[in-house]
Design a protein around this motif. Structure first.
Motif, PDB file in Angstrom:
ATOM      1  N   GLY A 185      26.850 -48.859 -16.606  1.00  0.00           N
ATOM      2  CA  GLY A 185      25.389 -49.446 -16.643  1.00  0.00           C
ATOM      3  C   GLY A 185      24.829 -47.944 -16.434  1.00  0.00           C
ATOM      4  O   GLY A 185      23.506 -48.473 -15.746  1.00  0.00           O
ATOM      5  N   GLY A 186      24.524 -47.249 -16.952  1.00  0.00           N
ATOM      6  CA  GLY A 186      23.994 -46.161 -17.462  1.00  0.00           C
ATOM      7  C   GLY A 186      23.454 -46.125 -18.800  1.00  0.00           C
ATOM      8  O   GLY A 186      22.608 -45.067 -18.677  1.00  0.00           O
ATOM      9  N   GLY A 195      20.248 -48.529 -18.735  1.00  0.00           N
ATOM     10  CA  GLY A 195      18.979 -48.011 -18.361  1.00  0.00           C
ATOM     11  C   GLY A 195      18.238 -46.978 -17.886  1.00  0.00           C
ATOM     12  O   GLY A 195      18.384 -45.732 -17.576  1.00  0.00           O
ATOM     13  N   PHE A 196      17.319 -47.466 -16.652  1.00  0.00           N
ATOM     14  CA  PHE A 196      15.795 -46.782 -16.397  1.00  0.00           C
ATOM     15  C   PHE A 196      17.059 -45.135 -15.771  1.00  0.00           C
ATOM     16  O   PHE A 196      16.606 -43.920 -15.822  1.00  0.00           O
ATOM     17  CB  PHE A 196      15.289 -46.656 -14.852  1.00  0.00           C
ATOM     18  CG  PHE A 196      14.606 -46.198 -14.791  1.00  0.00           C
ATOM     19  CD1 PHE A 196      13.862 -45.058 -14.772  1.00  0.00           C
ATOM     20  CD2 PHE A 196      14.328 -46.447 -13.685  1.00  0.00           C
ATOM     21  CE1 PHE A 196      13.135 -43.749 -14.215  1.00  0.00           C
ATOM     22  CE2 PHE A 196      13.311 -45.528 -12.113  1.00  0.00           C
ATOM     23  CZ  PHE A 196      13.105 -44.547 -12.626  1.00  0.00           C
ATOM     24  N   LEU A 197      17.403 -45.645 -14.550  1.00  0.00           N
ATOM     25  CA  LEU A 197      17.999 -45.048 -13.593  1.00  0.00           C
ATOM     26  C   LEU A 197      19.482 -43.712 -14.309  1.00  0.00           C
ATOM     27  O   LEU A 197      19.939 -42.279 -14.066  1.00  0.00           O
ATOM     28  CB  LEU A 197      19.053 -44.989 -12.547  1.00  0.00           C
ATOM     29  CG  LEU A 197      17.158 -45.470 -11.450  1.00  0.00           C
ATOM     30  CD1 LEU A 197      18.175 -46.230 -10.091  1.00  0.00           C
ATOM     31  CD2 LEU A 197      17.061 -44.859 -11.114  1.00  0.00           C
ATOM     32  N   ARG A 252      27.474 -52.670 -22.432  1.00  0.00           N
ATOM     33  CA  ARG A 252      27.937 -53.228 -23.861  1.00  0.00           C
ATOM     34  C   ARG A 252      27.352 -53.155 -24.537  1.00  0.00           C
ATOM     35  O   ARG A 252      27.505 -54.014 -25.770  1.00  0.00           O
ATOM     36  CB  ARG A 252      27.089 -54.582 -22.842  1.00  0.00           C
ATOM     37  CG  ARG A 252      27.531 -55.097 -21.392  1.00  0.00           C
ATOM     38  CD  ARG A 252      27.460 -56.623 -20.782  1.00  0.00           C
ATOM     39  NE  ARG A 252      25.750 -56.106 -20.864  1.00  0.00           N
ATOM     40  CZ  ARG A 252      24.584 -56.689 -20.276  1.00  0.00           C
ATOM     41  NH1 ARG A 252      24.654 -57.831 -20.125  1.00  0.00           N
ATOM     42  NH2 ARG A 252      23.673 -56.597 -20.450  1.00  0.00           N
ATOM     43  N   ASP A 264      32.342 -54.801 -21.456  1.00  0.00           N
ATOM     44  CA  ASP A 264      31.491 -56.008 -20.749  1.00  0.00           C
ATOM     45  C   ASP A 264      31.245 -56.377 -19.310  1.00  0.00           C
ATOM     46  O   ASP A 264      30.845 -57.366 -19.151  1.00  0.00           O
ATOM     47  CB  ASP A 264      32.874 -57.180 -21.476  1.00  0.00           C
ATOM     48  CG  ASP A 264      33.749 -57.854 -20.381  1.00  0.00           C
ATOM     49  OD1 ASP A 264      33.869 -57.320 -19.531  1.00  0.00           O
ATOM     50  OD2 ASP A 264      34.582 -58.458 -20.791  1.00  0.00           O
ATOM     51  N   ALA A 324      25.773 -50.929 -12.624  1.00  0.00           N
ATOM     52  CA  ALA A 324      25.373 -52.356 -14.290  1.00  0.00           C
ATOM     53  C   ALA A 324      24.802 -53.439 -13.276  1.00  0.00           C
ATOM     54  O   ALA A 324      25.257 -53.025 -11.692  1.00  0.00           O
ATOM     55  CB  ALA A 324      26.508 -52.555 -14.580  1.00  0.00           C
ATOM     56  N   GLY A 325      23.929 -53.882 -13.355  1.00  0.00           N
ATOM     57  CA  GLY A 325      23.319 -55.354 -12.999  1.00  0.00           C
ATOM     58  C   GLY A 325      21.687 -55.349 -13.770  1.00  0.00           C
ATOM     59  O   GLY A 325      21.111 -54.835 -14.773  1.00  0.00           O
ATOM     60  N   SER A 361      23.497 -50.020  -4.513  1.00  0.00           N
ATOM     61  CA  SER A 361      23.121 -51.115  -3.667  1.00  0.00           C
ATOM     62  C   SER A 361      21.880 -51.097  -3.700  1.00  0.00           C
ATOM     63  O   SER A 361      21.302 -50.651  -4.681  1.00  0.00           O
ATOM     64  CB  SER A 361      23.498 -51.304  -2.339  1.00  0.00           C
ATOM     65  OG  SER A 361      24.034 -52.087  -1.090  1.00  0.00           O
ATOM     66  N   MET A 402      12.519 -48.002  -4.584  1.00  0.00           N
ATOM     67  CA  MET A 402      12.150 -47.885  -5.465  1.00  0.00           C
ATOM     68  C   MET A 402      11.980 -46.801  -6.024  1.00  0.00           C
ATOM     69  O   MET A 402      11.189 -45.360  -5.330  1.00  0.00           O
ATOM     70  CB  MET A 402      10.614 -48.677  -4.924  1.00  0.00           C
ATOM     71  CG  MET A 402       9.691 -48.627  -6.532  1.00  0.00           C
ATOM     72  SD  MET A 402       8.553 -49.392  -6.162  1.00  0.00           S
ATOM     73  CE  MET A 402       7.464 -48.150  -4.978  1.00  0.00           C
ATOM     74  N   VAL A 403      12.305 -46.123  -6.862  1.00  0.00           N
ATOM     75  CA  VAL A 403      12.480 -44.851  -7.853  1.00  0.00           C
ATOM     76  C   VAL A 403      11.200 -44.886  -8.474  1.00  0.00           C
ATOM     77  O   VAL A 403      11.019 -45.213  -9.568  1.00  0.00           O
ATOM     78  CB  VAL A 403      14.421 -44.646  -8.218  1.00  0.00           C
ATOM     79  CG1 VAL A 403      14.257 -43.468  -9.492  1.00  0.00           C
ATOM     80  CG2 VAL A 403      14.505 -44.711  -7.846  1.00  0.00           C
TER      81      VAL A 403
HETATM   82  N1  LIG Z   1      15.071 -48.210 -10.241  1.00  0.00           N
HETATM   83  C1  LIG Z   1      15.191 -48.925  -9.170  1.00  0.00           C
HETATM   84  O1  LIG Z   1      13.651 -48.838  -8.030  1.00  0.00           O
HETATM   85  C2  LIG Z   1      16.206 -49.499  -8.169  1.00  0.00           C
HETATM   86  C3  LIG Z   1      16.075 -49.156  -6.832  1.00  0.00           C
HETATM   87  C4  LIG Z   1      16.813 -49.916  -5.941  1.00  0.00           C
HETATM   88  C5  LIG Z   1      18.478 -50.816  -6.825  1.00  0.00           C
HETATM   89  N2  LIG Z   1      18.148 -50.323  -8.082  1.00  0.00           N
HETATM   90  C6  LIG Z   1      19.768 -50.553  -8.927  1.00  0.00           C
HETATM   91  O2  LIG Z   1      20.053 -49.577  -9.741  1.00  0.00           O
HETATM   92  C7  LIG Z   1      20.845 -50.461 -10.456  1.00  0.00           C
HETATM   93  C8  LIG Z   1      20.306 -49.945 -11.932  1.00  0.00           C
HETATM   94  O3  LIG Z   1      19.349 -49.855 -11.964  1.00  0.00           O
HETATM   95  P1  LIG Z   1      18.105 -49.462 -12.740  1.00  0.00           P
HETATM   96  O4  LIG Z   1      16.998 -49.185 -13.164  1.00  0.00           O
HETATM   97  O5  LIG Z   1      18.654 -48.299 -13.988  1.00  0.00           O
HETATM   98  O6  LIG Z   1      18.338 -51.043 -13.756  1.00  0.00           O
HETATM   99  P2  LIG Z   1      18.118 -51.034 -15.605  1.00  0.00           P
HETATM  100  O7  LIG Z   1      16.828 -50.444 -16.621  1.00  0.00           O
HETATM  101  O8  LIG Z   1      17.700 -52.588 -15.633  1.00  0.00           O
HETATM  102  O9  LIG Z   1      19.791 -50.891 -16.091  1.00  0.00           O
HETATM  103  C9  LIG Z   1      20.934 -51.824 -15.610  1.00  0.00           C
HETATM  104  C10 LIG Z   1      22.131 -51.170 -16.782  1.00  0.00           C
HETATM  105  O10 LIG Z   1      23.233 -52.672 -16.175  1.00  0.00           O
HETATM  106  C11 LIG Z   1      23.738 -52.636 -17.496  1.00  0.00           C
HETATM  107  N3  LIG Z   1      23.416 -54.425 -17.421  1.00  0.00           N
HETATM  108  C12 LIG Z   1      23.009 -55.488 -17.014  1.00  0.00           C
HETATM  109  N4  LIG Z   1      22.971 -56.624 -17.327  1.00  0.00           N
HETATM  110  C13 LIG Z   1      24.614 -56.313 -16.748  1.00  0.00           C
HETATM  111  C14 LIG Z   1      25.543 -56.889 -17.266  1.00  0.00           C
HETATM  112  N5  LIG Z   1      25.641 -58.551 -16.551  1.00  0.00           N
HETATM  113  N6  LIG Z   1      26.700 -56.105 -16.929  1.00  0.00           N
HETATM  114  C15 LIG Z   1      27.179 -55.429 -16.780  1.00  0.00           C
HETATM  115  N7  LIG Z   1      26.241 -54.704 -16.828  1.00  0.00           N
HETATM  116  C16 LIG Z   1      24.875 -55.363 -17.003  1.00  0.00           C
HETATM  117  C17 LIG Z   1      22.598 -52.602 -18.143  1.00  0.00           C
HETATM  118  O11 LIG Z   1      23.855 -51.810 -19.615  1.00  0.00           O
HETATM  119  P3  LIG Z   1      24.147 -52.033 -21.010  1.00  0.00           P
HETATM  120  O12 LIG Z   1      22.973 -53.609 -21.409  1.00  0.00           O
HETATM  121  O13 LIG Z   1      23.477 -51.373 -21.854  1.00  0.00           O
HETATM  122  O14 LIG Z   1      25.614 -52.785 -20.721  1.00  0.00           O
HETATM  123  C18 LIG Z   1      21.738 -51.265 -17.915  1.00  0.00           C
HETATM  124  O15 LIG Z   1      21.810 -49.749 -18.267  1.00  0.00           O
HETATM  125  C19 LIG Z   1      20.673 -51.711 -10.263  1.00  0.00           C
HETATM  126  O16 LIG Z   1      21.890 -52.348 -10.524  1.00  0.00           O
HETATM  127  C20 LIG Z   1      19.546 -52.115  -9.624  1.00  0.00           C
HETATM  128  O17 LIG Z   1      19.428 -53.038  -9.000  1.00  0.00           O
HETATM  129  C21 LIG Z   1      17.367 -49.415  -8.620  1.00  0.00           C
END
Ligand SMILES: NC(=O)c1ccc[n+]([C@@H]2O[C@H](COP(=O)([O-])OP(=O)(O)OC[C@H]3O[C@@H](n4cnc5c(N)ncnc54)[C@H](OP(=O)(O)O)[C@@H]3O)[C@@H](O)[C@H]2O)c1
Length: 320
Positions: free
Chosen positions: A9-10, A12-14, A33, A48, A69-70, A114, A172-173
């Motif tokens: 799940g790398g 996305g933003f983080l 994916r 997947d 991932a999420g 988490s 929140m990042v």
């Molecule tokens: N950003 C924050 O402030 C924050 C704070 C607390 C926790 N988190 C957690 O940290 C994680 C990453 O956050 P983020 O901000 O980087 O999120 P993001 O930008 O939405 O990226 C999430 C990643 O998850 C993958 N993904 C989405 N749906 C999926 C599915 N059905 N199966 C497998 N992979 C899937 C996507 O990859 P592909 O589409 O390329 O497969 C995407 O790269 C998340 O789990 C989020 O809940 C984030």
């Protein structure tokens, strides 16, 4: 030879912030994916997020597996979205555990995402890792707590005797990337809509993206640290203080406040949930501080000023 790190799940933003940060010293592999041959920070490999496949070989002989991932939680919690939010976290964590069992040389450490939202809505106590977990009717957070606890349960159940495990309760990042809250809030401030939200008493826990990446690097190196770790700056602030500081940093003399009922209506139009704004998250980094981690951005003003002036990371940066 560079050490190898896999970020599930790398894309996305983080993940992209981390890939940029870690690629200076390590070989980075991103599980996504939708793999692209032109990944700016490392190599992308298809999976997947649910079933075992060739991707699992990438875990061999790696120093760390980081699972981010999420599906984004910034949406309306319809039945369909609830299922996607839950399944994407549970399935990806479960299948990574299954892949790990099959490894001859599994990763030395597995850091699984988490959320700091797991802690109880509070205006008073600051929660470190021993804080209370649970939902309240006021915060309307029953579903989020259900997701967070199920996510950690699947992670804890994975049997990985040769791999240290750390659950990242991330706040929140604040960063520039797509899906970060910083560009969204800055746009609101510039439109004059950056007043307090609701009664403004609710706490906001946050962490600068650079400290998020530094903390991950630090956790990979600290072999004695396992279990739950809060990734949050040491000084959470109330929503009123956050918005006031943000306005000052952006040079905006005023900001219209939004009453709770306005947020309820706005959330429907913006396809999001008020819980993300109204819940009071007062979470502190107990373990990071006790173990000697030094934050670069411990005060929200420092973090916002840095980001307003461009920030250090370039991954996914939006135009100012
Ligand atoms: N950003 C924050 O402030 C924050 C704070 C607390 C926790 N988190 C957690 O940290 C994680 C990453 O956050 P983020 O901000 O980087 O999120 P993001 O930008 O939405 O990226 C999430 C990643 O998850 C993958 N993904 C989405 N749906 C999926 C599915 N059905 N199966 C497998 N992979 C899937 C996507 O990859 P592909 O589409 O390329 O497969 C995407 O790269 C998340 O789990 C989020 O809940 C984030």
């Amino acid at each position: 030879m560079k050490q190898k790190i896999v970020i599930a799940g790398g894309s996305g933003f983080l993940g992209q912030a981390l890939a940029e940060y870690l690629a200076k010293e390590c070989e980075v592999v991103v599980l996504t994916r939708h793999p692209s041959p032109s990944c700016p920070h490392g190599r992308e490999v298809g999976w997947d997020g649910r079933t075992l496949g060739d991707w699992a070989k990438e875990l061999e002989n790696t120093v760390a597996l980081i699972n981010l991932a999420g599906v984004s939680v910034d949406c309306r919690y319809t039945a369909k979205n609830r299922r996607l939010i839950m399944d994407s976290r549970i399935d990806s964590t479960r299948v990574l555990g299954e892949a790990m069992v099959r490894c001859l040389q599994p990763p030395k450490v597995w850091l699984n995402s988490s959320t700091a939202t797991i802690y109880k809505h509070t205006y008073s106590a600051a929660w470190d890792e021993t804080g209370e977990i649970g939902a309240t009717a006021e915060a309307k957070d029953a579903y989020s707590i259900e997701v967070a606890t199920a996510w950690e349960r699947v992670f804890n159940e994975a049997k990985t005797p040769r791999t240290r495990k750390v659950a990242l309760r991330t706040a929140m990042v604040m960063g520039h990337g797509r899906n970060s809250v910083f560009p969204v809030m800055r746009r609101m401030i510039r439109l004059g809509l950056g007043g307090q939200m609701g009664d403004g008493r609710q706490y906001m826990s946050w962490i600068h993206e650079v400290d998020f990446c530094r903390a991950i690097e630090w956790l990979i190196a600290r072999e004695e640290v396992s279990g739950v770790v809060n990734l949050a700056a040491p000084n959470p602030v109330t929503n009123a203080e956050m918005m006031r500081t943000f306005r000052e940093v952006c040079g905006m003399p005023f900001g219209l406040p939004a009453a709770k009922w306005m947020l309820e209506i706005g959330a429907v139009f913006l396809r999001t949930e008020t819980e993300l704004i109204i819940k009071s998250r007062r979470v502190v980094p107990g373990r990071l501080l006790r173990e000697g981690f030094q934050f670069k951005f411990s005060e929200v003003r420092m973090a916002l000023e840095d980001l307003e002036h461009g920030g250090e990371m370039s991954a996914g940066k939006m135009p100012a």
